[in-house]
Enzyme design. Structure first.
Site, short mmCIF file in Angstrom:
data_model
loop_
_atom_site.label_atom_id
_atom_site.label_comp_id
_atom_site.label_asym_id
_atom_site.label_seq_id
_atom_site.Cartn_x
_atom_site.Cartn_y
_atom_site.Cartn_z
N GLY A 157 0.86 -1.19 0.00
CA GLY A 157 0.00 0.00 0.00
C GLY A 157 0.89 1.23 0.00
O GLY A 157 2.05 1.19 -0.43
N ARG A 158 0.34 2.33 0.53
CA ARG A 158 1.11 3.59 0.52
C ARG A 158 2.39 3.48 1.35
O ARG A 158 3.44 4.00 0.95
CB ARG A 158 0.24 4.73 1.05
N ILE A 159 2.30 2.81 2.51
CA ILE A 159 3.50 2.69 3.36
C ILE A 159 4.51 1.75 2.69
O ILE A 159 5.72 2.03 2.65
CB ILE A 159 3.13 2.22 4.78
N ARG A 179 -2.50 -8.58 -1.98
CA ARG A 179 -3.68 -9.39 -2.32
C ARG A 179 -3.95 -9.33 -3.82
O ARG A 179 -4.51 -10.25 -4.39
CB ARG A 179 -4.90 -8.97 -1.50
N ARG A 239 0.43 -4.68 12.11
CA ARG A 239 -0.34 -5.10 13.28
C ARG A 239 0.25 -6.41 13.79
O ARG A 239 0.62 -7.30 12.99
CB ARG A 239 -1.82 -5.32 12.93
N GLU A 268 -1.13 -5.15 23.05
CA GLU A 268 -0.41 -3.92 23.40
C GLU A 268 -1.11 -3.26 24.57
O GLU A 268 -2.34 -3.31 24.66
CB GLU A 268 -0.38 -2.98 22.20
N HIS A 287 4.84 0.80 19.21
CA HIS A 287 3.83 1.23 18.23
C HIS A 287 3.97 2.73 17.93
O HIS A 287 3.02 3.50 18.17
CB HIS A 287 2.42 0.88 18.71
N ILE A 288 5.12 3.12 17.40
CA ILE A 288 5.40 4.54 17.16
C ILE A 288 5.59 4.86 15.67
O ILE A 288 6.21 5.85 15.31
CB ILE A 288 6.65 5.02 17.95
N GLY A 289 5.02 3.99 14.81
CA GLY A 289 5.22 4.18 13.36
C GLY A 289 5.00 5.59 12.87
O GLY A 289 5.81 6.15 12.13
C1 GLV Z 1 -1.35 3.06 13.53
O1 GLV Z 1 -1.03 1.94 13.76
C2 GLV Z 1 -2.30 3.40 12.53
O2 GLV Z 1 -3.06 2.52 12.09
O3 GLV Z 1 -2.34 4.58 12.15
#
Ligand code: GLV
Length: 331
Positions: A157-159, A179, A239, A268, A287-289
């Site tokens: 995806g975008r990331i 997918r 996730r 978490e 969880h600091i993406g």
């Molecule tokens: C963080 O995990 C988000 O879904 O933005």
């Protein structure tokens, strides 16, 4: 006319809070680190027309049942696996989220995890802090090369695209699994599609960026880990539920794969006593993406905008379950 009630489940930047306070009576759980207790969430939502929610808040059937006035749930995240979307849709409740604006920031963190795990940066810092550095030594804290290695991205995806662009700069061979195949991305970013099995077999870095869905649940398990190279590094910035953590623990402990860099976990917050945290070849972040000041502020403002539009029964900028203002929103 009296203002509608809005529940905000965590402390948020002032700009975003002020936008809502103009239009609504706000209940805010004003703590950064402590999630809102379930009984308080349920109680406060009873009269609420809108909820400004966050990763980890369970917005489920019971909550919808308990909140008859609810019109909109706006999450400060791109992922919405904590929200029962089907139930919201059935009740005509709009669900807003924040795609796009966090992609580059999250791609930065993903690549930082990859680099730091490959070159053992945290271990190396601790080595000095703990007074262990006695001399230069040829094999001290040796890691894995990144430049020219093979990266396999699961979820383009975008990331994922952002990570692929960074990988291009590092001369990496880029594989992806998704997918559906993406011919334009293949051409634009010089990436090649692989089945999941082939991707995990061929990659030095296996990077998980797929959303959490029933199809991706424990997608990386015992079998996939067994197919990876002994030098493979597994990175997860999507996730925690996408990987079988017990199988990952065993593969890392028995050195069947080399290391893992993890930003997300099945449960978490992760306890410091979790078995994964006892392993020297695990690098973990909480969880600091998307956690830069600028991106988190933009996310909070967009979450407020979605929320306010929902209160007025208008299309949200980014809506998960009904039409959006932005037609590019992916569901
Ligand atoms: C963080 O995990 C988000 O879904 O933005």
């Amino acid at each position: 006319m009296s203002k509608p009630k809005v529940v905000i489940t965590r402390r948020i930047p002032d700009t975003a809070l002020r936008m809502i306070e103009v239009k609504a009576n706000v209940f805010i759980w004003d703590y950064e680190d402590v999630p809102i207790p379930r009984d308080i969430l349920l109680k406060e939502c009873r009269e609420a027309s809108g909820i400004f929610t966050n990763v980890g808040d369970l917005i489920d059937h019971q909550l919808f049942e308990n909140s008859p006035k609810l019109k909109v749930v706006s999450t400060m995240a791109v992922g919405f696996d904590n929200i029962d979307i089907q139930e919201a849709t059935k009740r005509g409740i709009r669900v807003g989220h924040t795609p796009g604006i966090l992609s580059e920031t999250t791609a930065d963190l993903t690549f930082a995890l990859l680099m730091a795990t490959a070159r053992r940066i945290v271990e190396a810092t601790d080595y000095i802090k703990e007074g262990k550095w006695k001399s230069w030594s040829p094999m001290l804290l040796t890691g894995q090369d990144v430049y020219g290695a093979v990266i396999g991205i699961i979820g383009m995806g975008r990331i994922g695209e952002g990570v692929a662009r960074r990988a291009l700069g590092f001369g990496m061979k880029i594989l992806y699994h998704n997918r559906n195949r993406l011919p334009d991305t293949e051409e634009k970013l010089n990436t090649s599609y692989r089945s999941l099995d082939d991707l995990v077999k061929e990659s030095d870095y296996v990077v998980m960026l797929a959303p959490s869905t029933p199809e991706t649940y424990k997608m990386i398990g015992e079998r996939e880990l067994a197919l990876m190279k002994p030098n493979a590094i597994f990175i997860n910035a999507s996730r925690g539920t996408n990987v079988d953590e017990n199988a990952l623990y065993s593969a890392l402990k028995e050195k069947r794969i080399w290391a893992a860099g993890l930003d997300v976990f099945e449960n978490e917050p992760l306890s410091s006593q979790h078995p994964l945290m006892s392993l020297p070849n695990v690098l973990a972040t909480p969880h600091i993406g998307s956690a830069t000041i600028s991106t988190r502020t933009k996310m909070a403002v967009l979450t407020s905008q979605n929320l306010l539009l929902g209160l007025e029964d208008k299309p949200l900028i980014h809506c998960v379950n009904f039409n959006s203002q932005d037609s590019t929103t992916l569901v």
